[in-house]
Each structure stands twice: as structure tokens, then as C-alpha cells.
Design a protein around this motif. Structure first.
Motif, PDB file in Angstrom:
ATOM      1  N   LEU A 224       0.832  -1.200   0.000  1.00  0.00           N
ATOM      2  CA  LEU A 224       0.000   0.000   0.000  1.00  0.00           C
ATOM      3  C   LEU A 224       0.871   1.257   0.000  1.00  0.00           C
ATOM      4  O   LEU A 224       0.502   2.290   0.555  1.00  0.00           O
ATOM      5  N   GLU A 225       2.018   1.173  -0.639  1.00  0.00           N
ATOM      6  CA  GLU A 225       2.929   2.311  -0.678  1.00  0.00           C
ATOM      7  C   GLU A 225       2.259   3.513  -1.334  1.00  0.00           C
ATOM      8  O   GLU A 225       1.623   3.395  -2.385  1.00  0.00           O
ATOM      9  N   GLN A 226       2.369   4.678  -0.670  1.00  0.00           N
ATOM     10  CA  GLN A 226       1.817   5.950  -1.141  1.00  0.00           C
ATOM     11  C   GLN A 226       0.302   5.910  -1.316  1.00  0.00           C
ATOM     12  O   GLN A 226      -0.265   6.713  -2.066  1.00  0.00           O
ATOM     13  N   CYS A 227      -0.359   5.018  -0.624  1.00  0.00           N
ATOM     14  CA  CYS A 227      -1.820   4.955  -0.698  1.00  0.00           C
ATOM     15  C   CYS A 227      -2.443   5.842   0.374  1.00  0.00           C
ATOM     16  O   CYS A 227      -1.815   6.166   1.382  1.00  0.00           O
ATOM     17  N   GLN A 228      -3.670   6.227   0.138  1.00  0.00           N
ATOM     18  CA  GLN A 228      -4.419   7.020   1.117  1.00  0.00           C
ATOM     19  C   GLN A 228      -5.820   6.455   1.235  1.00  0.00           C
ATOM     20  O   GLN A 228      -6.495   6.207   0.238  1.00  0.00           O
ATOM     21  N   LEU A 229      -6.240   6.263   2.470  1.00  0.00           N
ATOM     22  CA  LEU A 229      -7.594   5.785   2.721  1.00  0.00           C
ATOM     23  C   LEU A 229      -8.072   6.307   4.058  1.00  0.00           C
ATOM     24  O   LEU A 229      -7.310   6.927   4.801  1.00  0.00           O
ATOM     25  N   PHE A 256       3.989  -0.248   3.441  1.00  0.00           N
ATOM     26  CA  PHE A 256       3.041   0.843   3.633  1.00  0.00           C
ATOM     27  C   PHE A 256       3.755   2.192   3.522  1.00  0.00           C
ATOM     28  O   PHE A 256       3.269   3.196   4.015  1.00  0.00           O
ATOM     29  N   ARG A 257       4.909   2.207   2.913  1.00  0.00           N
ATOM     30  CA  ARG A 257       5.735   3.415   2.863  1.00  0.00           C
ATOM     31  C   ARG A 257       4.947   4.595   2.283  1.00  0.00           C
ATOM     32  O   ARG A 257       4.295   4.485   1.242  1.00  0.00           O
ATOM     33  N   ALA A 258       5.026   5.727   3.011  1.00  0.00           N
ATOM     34  CA  ALA A 258       4.416   6.993   2.589  1.00  0.00           C
ATOM     35  C   ALA A 258       2.900   6.915   2.448  1.00  0.00           C
ATOM     36  O   ALA A 258       2.292   7.763   1.805  1.00  0.00           O
ATOM     37  N   ALA A 259       2.278   5.907   3.047  1.00  0.00           N
ATOM     38  CA  ALA A 259       0.820   5.824   3.015  1.00  0.00           C
ATOM     39  C   ALA A 259       0.205   6.809   4.012  1.00  0.00           C
ATOM     40  O   ALA A 259       0.885   7.299   4.925  1.00  0.00           O
ATOM     41  N   THR A 260      -1.082   7.080   3.845  1.00  0.00           N
ATOM     42  CA  THR A 260      -1.807   7.978   4.746  1.00  0.00           C
ATOM     43  C   THR A 260      -3.100   7.314   5.173  1.00  0.00           C
ATOM     44  O   THR A 260      -3.920   6.931   4.332  1.00  0.00           O
ATOM     45  N   PHE A 261      -3.256   7.192   6.499  1.00  0.00           N
ATOM     46  CA  PHE A 261      -4.490   6.644   7.057  1.00  0.00           C
ATOM     47  C   PHE A 261      -5.180   7.774   7.818  1.00  0.00           C
ATOM     48  O   PHE A 261      -4.683   8.236   8.843  1.00  0.00           O
ATOM     49  N   GLN A 262      -6.301   8.241   7.297  1.00  0.00           N
ATOM     50  CA  GLN A 262      -6.949   9.415   7.858  1.00  0.00           C
ATOM     51  C   GLN A 262      -7.544   9.147   9.233  1.00  0.00           C
ATOM     52  O   GLN A 262      -7.575  10.035  10.075  1.00  0.00           O
ATOM     53  N   ALA A 263      -8.034   7.959   9.451  1.00  0.00           N
ATOM     54  CA  ALA A 263      -8.655   7.616  10.731  1.00  0.00           C
ATOM     55  C   ALA A 263      -7.870   6.468  11.370  1.00  0.00           C
ATOM     56  O   ALA A 263      -6.667   6.336  11.169  1.00  0.00           O
ATOM     57  N   GLY A 279       7.839   3.192   6.544  1.00  0.00           N
ATOM     58  CA  GLY A 279       8.598   4.437   6.509  1.00  0.00           C
ATOM     59  C   GLY A 279       7.786   5.620   6.012  1.00  0.00           C
ATOM     60  O   GLY A 279       7.118   5.537   4.977  1.00  0.00           O
ATOM     61  N   THR A 280       7.825   6.738   6.753  1.00  0.00           N
ATOM     62  CA  THR A 280       7.165   8.017   6.448  1.00  0.00           C
ATOM     63  C   THR A 280       5.649   7.902   6.311  1.00  0.00           C
ATOM     64  O   THR A 280       5.004   8.765   5.727  1.00  0.00           O
ATOM     65  N   THR A 281       5.072   6.848   6.848  1.00  0.00           N
ATOM     66  CA  THR A 281       3.611   6.712   6.841  1.00  0.00           C
ATOM     67  C   THR A 281       2.992   7.704   7.827  1.00  0.00           C
ATOM     68  O   THR A 281       3.596   8.047   8.838  1.00  0.00           O
ATOM     69  N   THR A 282       1.783   8.149   7.535  1.00  0.00           N
ATOM     70  CA  THR A 282       1.055   9.056   8.418  1.00  0.00           C
ATOM     71  C   THR A 282      -0.191   8.356   8.945  1.00  0.00           C
ATOM     72  O   THR A 282      -1.037   7.919   8.165  1.00  0.00           O
ATOM     73  N   PHE A 283      -0.279   8.257  10.264  1.00  0.00           N
ATOM     74  CA  PHE A 283      -1.454   7.699  10.924  1.00  0.00           C
ATOM     75  C   PHE A 283      -2.250   8.866  11.505  1.00  0.00           C
ATOM     76  O   PHE A 283      -1.874   9.429  12.531  1.00  0.00           O
ATOM     77  N   GLY A 284      -3.347   9.226  10.852  1.00  0.00           N
ATOM     78  CA  GLY A 284      -4.130  10.370  11.299  1.00  0.00           C
ATOM     79  C   GLY A 284      -4.964  10.097  12.533  1.00  0.00           C
ATOM     80  O   GLY A 284      -5.312  11.019  13.268  1.00  0.00           O
ATOM     81  N   GLY A 285      -5.304   8.835  12.770  1.00  0.00           N
ATOM     82  CA  GLY A 285      -6.079   8.457  13.951  1.00  0.00           C
ATOM     83  C   GLY A 285      -5.271   7.535  14.838  1.00  0.00           C
ATOM     84  O   GLY A 285      -4.040   7.473  14.749  1.00  0.00           O
ATOM     85  N   GLY A 302      10.585   7.984  10.352  1.00  0.00           N
ATOM     86  CA  GLY A 302       9.876   9.139   9.830  1.00  0.00           C
ATOM     87  C   GLY A 302       8.374   9.059   9.888  1.00  0.00           C
ATOM     88  O   GLY A 302       7.680   9.897   9.298  1.00  0.00           O
ATOM     89  N   VAL A 303       7.839   8.068  10.599  1.00  0.00           N
ATOM     90  CA  VAL A 303       6.388   7.912  10.690  1.00  0.00           C
ATOM     91  C   VAL A 303       5.797   9.001  11.588  1.00  0.00           C
ATOM     92  O   VAL A 303       6.417   9.430  12.566  1.00  0.00           O
ATOM     93  N   THR A 304       4.597   9.442  11.260  1.00  0.00           N
ATOM     94  CA  THR A 304       3.857  10.377  12.101  1.00  0.00           C
ATOM     95  C   THR A 304       2.637   9.670  12.678  1.00  0.00           C
ATOM     96  O   THR A 304       1.753   9.236  11.937  1.00  0.00           O
ATOM     97  N   PHE A 305       2.632   9.553  14.007  1.00  0.00           N
ATOM     98  CA  PHE A 305       1.473   9.006  14.721  1.00  0.00           C
ATOM     99  C   PHE A 305       0.735  10.196  15.326  1.00  0.00           C
ATOM    100  O   PHE A 305       1.142  10.730  16.352  1.00  0.00           O
ATOM    101  N   ALA A 306      -0.343  10.632  14.678  1.00  0.00           N
ATOM    102  CA  ALA A 306      -1.014  11.862  15.089  1.00  0.00           C
ATOM    103  C   ALA A 306      -1.864  11.692  16.331  1.00  0.00           C
ATOM    104  O   ALA A 306      -2.238  12.679  16.969  1.00  0.00           O
TER     105      ALA A 306
END
Length: 483
Positions: A224-229, A256-263, A279-285, A302-306
């Protein structure tokens, strides 16, 4: 319509009579010589009034006729639109039902056709994308045996009939593997964001507003590299790499590199048979990795756990990297096991961070880490070197009951409140420089006396007793030797 005309006619007649009466009254007051001429003018005026009233009637009739025509046209359009909508919904329903029926076929080619039909359906009808995604996820959640293809040596060991059956089973397993990989590729293709300057031929816009529920699925080289859901549920998922199958290249078990999970993202109990790359994945929830197992390398650099993050009781059998990761919510690594090196260089913990009862089987590096609030390392076992060089503790640092079986480096680190090493044990070197640890507490802390050559420096006011409390062990006390 007739009623409106009657009303207008009555108004026109009354207006004509009133006009005639007023004019006749006016003429009656004029000179006799002008009576005949004035009466002729009166008739002309009255006729003009009647013509005006008639024009008004004609306008009203035309307006009403236009209204009737427009209403009929709108009704026709509505009926046609409803018919078109019903026809479209019937086609969508038929296509959906046909695609789902194809997924239940015994033939792999038919199942593949069903998946591509559902993909086309979701592509052309955004309102139905979530249900198509749910169907693909449900297929991947179905039971799947990780059967290896038999080689020639294996087949020679069985009878001719058994050999044929074995080859048939192996072929079926390979076909099912390809079907599952196709489902994974369809999901990834439409969830992946195009990079700047890149064009995609699969969609006019990615399917970002969907949820994935793959609980309990078996996923092969999942990407799921660079995916957003929107949200992701992968609890109890088994991630395997292509090495599970013979004669196939080795690949990551999950990417899951650079993926974005909004929730929320739920990986509780997930098993990664190969490498896992976040790497560099964003966990919005919230991100939950509790009780997950990583057999290969796990990369969270580089992951962001929001939001809140949990790795409680997770097991990392190989290297684990959290370099420069940002933990913006409460973070829990309680009971986690790192069997090899664990790196947190430059990571940031915005809220409380807990590593209580964690086990570090290899080197543990927290150099340059920023703990903005309290950091808990209660009863932690550091089997090898642990480094907190230049680390920043914005609150208190809690290490009571912890074991440092390798060198422990706390030089150049800073603590805003206090550091607690009560009942902790140091087997080798330990280095604490001032003034960072002036308020440190080492009550009942012990150290091995056998490793006198290891570098040691204790904070001001604390040192080693001149006599061993027990054989090979000394205590840290106030006023003892600092080195």
C-alpha cells in the motif's frame, strides 16, 4: 383556466362601463355644440379600453398555456430521469450480482473476470466504491491455506494417482494465489496517490474515501505504498512474502511506505512473516499494533502518529527502526520485546511514553530522543548497550527496577524534573554527567563489581559503597565514589 377568463372578462366589462359613465358625466357638463364630437371620442376611448382588456386576456391565456407546456415538459423530463436512474441502478445491480457470482466460481479465470468487472463498476460509479472494496476485502478474508507447490522430487515419492492429485492441488493453490494478488493490486492501484508530475490511466481520482477491513486475512507481499484511505482494520492479519512459495522472488511481507491513514489503523495481533516497511507513513487516527509480531525487519522511520499509539506486547524478532518518528499522542510500548537492535534516534514523544516491562535483546538507541512529558521504563531489561545521549526529558524519567546488562549512556541528556533509578541494576558501564541528573534517585540501586574497567560516572551526590553488599555486587549510595 375558464374561471380565470370569466374573472378577467367581468373585470374588463366593469372597467368599460365605469369608463363610459365617467366620460358621459364629463361630456354632460360641456357645451351642446361639442356633444356629438365628444360622444365620438368617448366611443373611441371605450373601444381602446376594451382592446387593452382583450390584450391582457390574451397575455394571460398565453402565459397559462406556456406554464402548462413547461410543466408537462418538466414532468416528462422527471419521468425520463427516473426511468434512466432505474435502468442504471438495474444495470449496476446486475453487474454487481454477476461479478459476485463470478467470484464464487471454481475456475480462477472466472474469479479474475469477476474482480475486474467489479473494479470497472466501482470506477464508473463512485457511490458504489465502498461496497466493491468491501467485497474484495471479504474475498481476501476467506480462509486460505499457505500450500507450497510440490517439486519433482516430492511428486516422485507418491503414486501416479496421488502425484496427479498433488499437481492439481498445487496448480489450484498457485491460481488462487494469483487471484488474491490481483485483488490486492486492484485495491492498491486505486488507493495510490499520483506523485507530482505523474499521470494515472486507472482513474480520474483515487478512491481515498474508503475503509479497508482485512481482519484475519492472509496477504501476500501486501503493498500500500503511497496509498491514502480513511481507516484500516488489519487485526489478526497474516502477512507473508513471496518466499512462502517456491521459485518466486523474495519480497517484503508488507509495504506501507508513505501511506496515509486518515482515521484509525488497527494491526492488533497481526503477524508479519517478512519485512514490514512503514517508513514516512502518516497515521491520522489511533494506531494499534498491540500483540503484533514482526519476524523480519520493521521500519517505522519518519512515521507520524497523530493520535494515541499502542505497541503493547508486540514482538520484534529482527531489527526495529523508529528513527525520527513523531508520536503526537500517548504512546505505549509496555511489554514489548525487541530481540535485536531497536533504534529510536531523533524520535519525538509529545505526550506520555511508556516502555514498562519492555525487553531489549539487542542494542537500544534513544540518542537525541525528545520526551516532552514523562517517560516510563519501569522494570525494563536492557540486555546490551543502551544509549540516551543528548536525549531530552521534558518531564520525569522513570527507570525503577530496570536492568542495564550492557553499557548505559546518559551523557549530554537533560531532565526537566527528576530521574528515578530506584532498585535498578547496572552490570557494566554507566555514564551520567552533571548537571542533568542532580535530582536523580538511585536508592537501593546495585551494580556488578566484576566489570571495574567499564566506564562509570554517577551524578553528584551518588557513588559506590566501599564494601560490597553481597559477593560481586555493590550498592549506590549518597556520598560514595563516583567512578
Amino acid at each position: 383556466m375558464g374561471r380565470h377568463l370569466a374573472i378577467i372578462g367581468a373585470i374588463g366589462t366593469g372597467f368599460f362601463v365605469l369608463t363610459m359613465a365617467i366620460l358621459l358625466l364629463t361630456v354632460g357638463q360641456a357645451a351642446a355644440a361639442d356633444v356629438r364630437r365628444d360622444r365620438l371620442d368617448i366611443v373611441k376611448i371605450a373601444l381602446s379600453v376594451v382592446a387593452g382588456v382583450g390584450g391582457m386576456v390574451a397575455l394571460v391565456v398565453a402565459y397559462r398555456r406556456q406554464r402548462v407546456v413547461e410543466d408537462a415538459h418538466r414532468h416528462t423530463q422527471t419521468v425520463e430521469a427516473d426511468k434512466a436512474h432505474d435502468a442504471l441502478e438495474r444495470r449496476i445491480t446486475d453487474a454487481y450480482r454477476h461479478g459476485v457470482e463470478q467470484l464464487g466460481s471454481d475456475r480462477a479465470a472466472v474469479r479474475l473476470g469477476g474482480m475486474y468487472a467489479l473494479e470497472r463498476l466501482a470506477q464508473q460509479n463512485p457511490a458504489h466504491r465502498q461496497i466493491v472494496v468491501d467485497v474484495l476485502c471479504a474475498y481476501l478474508r476467506m480462509p486460505y491455506e499457505l500450500t507450497e507447490a510440490l517439486g519433482a522430487d516430492d511428486a516422485a515419492a507418491v503414486t501416479e494417482i496421488d502425484s496427479a492429485d498433488s499437481r492439481s492441488q498445487a496448480r489450484s493453490a498457485q491460481e488462487e494465489r494469483e487471484v488474491r494478488l490481483t485483488a490486492q493490486r486492484i485495491l492498491a492501484r486505486h488507493l495510490r496517490l499520483a506523485t507530482p508530475g505523474q499521470t494515472t490511466d486507472t482513474s480520474d481520482s483515487p478512491w481515498t474515501d474508503v475503509d479497508l477491513d482485512l481482519t484475519g486475512a492472509v496477504l501476500i507481499a501486501f503493498d500500500l505504498e503511497q496509498c491514502q484511505l480513511r481507516s484500516l482494520r488489519m487485526s489478526l492479519v497474516i502477512f507473508v512474502d513471496d518466499a512462502t512459495f517456491r521459485n518466486v522472488r523474495v519480497g517484503d511481507a508488507a509495504t506501507f511506505r508513505a501511506a496515509t491513514f486518515q482515521a484509525a489503523a488497527d494491526f492488533r495481533g497481526a503477524a508479519f512473516a517478512g519485512d514490514a516497511d512503514f517508513g514516512t507513513t502518516t497515521f491520522g487516527g489511533q494506531a494499534a499494533f498491540d500483540r503484533s509480531a514482526f519476524a523480519g525487519d520493521a521500519w517505522f522511520g519518519g512515521v507520524t502518529f497523530a493520535s494515541d499509539t499502542g505497541f503493547d506486547d508486540a514482538v520484534f524478532s529482527s531489527a526495529a527502526g523508529f528513527h525520527s518518528a513523531k508520536f503526537l499522542g500517548t504512546t505505549a510500548f509496555d511489554g514489548v520485546t525487541f530481540r535485536q537492535v531497536a533504534g529510536f534516534h531523533g524520535a519525538t514523544f509529545q505526550e506520555i511514553a511508556g516502555f514498562d516491562t519492555a525487553r531489549f535483546g539487542g542494542d537500544a538507541w534513544f540518542d537525541g530522543v525528545c520526551f516532552n512529558q514523562d517517560a516510563g521504563f519501569r522494570r525494563v531489561c536492557f540486555s546490551h548497550t543502551v544509549g540516551f545521549r543528548a536525549a531530552v526529558f521534558g518531564g520525569s524519567a522513570w527507570f525503577p527496577g530496570s536492568r542495564f546488562d550492557g553499557n548505559a549512556w546518559f551523557d549530554a541528556s537533560t531532565i526537566a524534573r527528576a530521574a528515578w533509578f530506584i532498585n535498578s541494576h547496572f552490570s557494566r558501564g554507566a555514564w551520567f554527567d552533571d548537571p542533568s541528573y542532580v535530582r536523580a534517585r538511585f536508592d537501593d540501586a546495585t551494580l556488578d563489581t566484576a566489570h571495574t574497567a567499564s566506564p562509570r560516572q554517577w551524578p553528584s551526590g551518588w557513588g559506590v559503597t566501599t564494601h560490597a553488599a553481597t559477593a560481586g555486587t555493590a550498592k549506590l549510595v549518597r556520598g560514595g565514589r563516583r567512578h
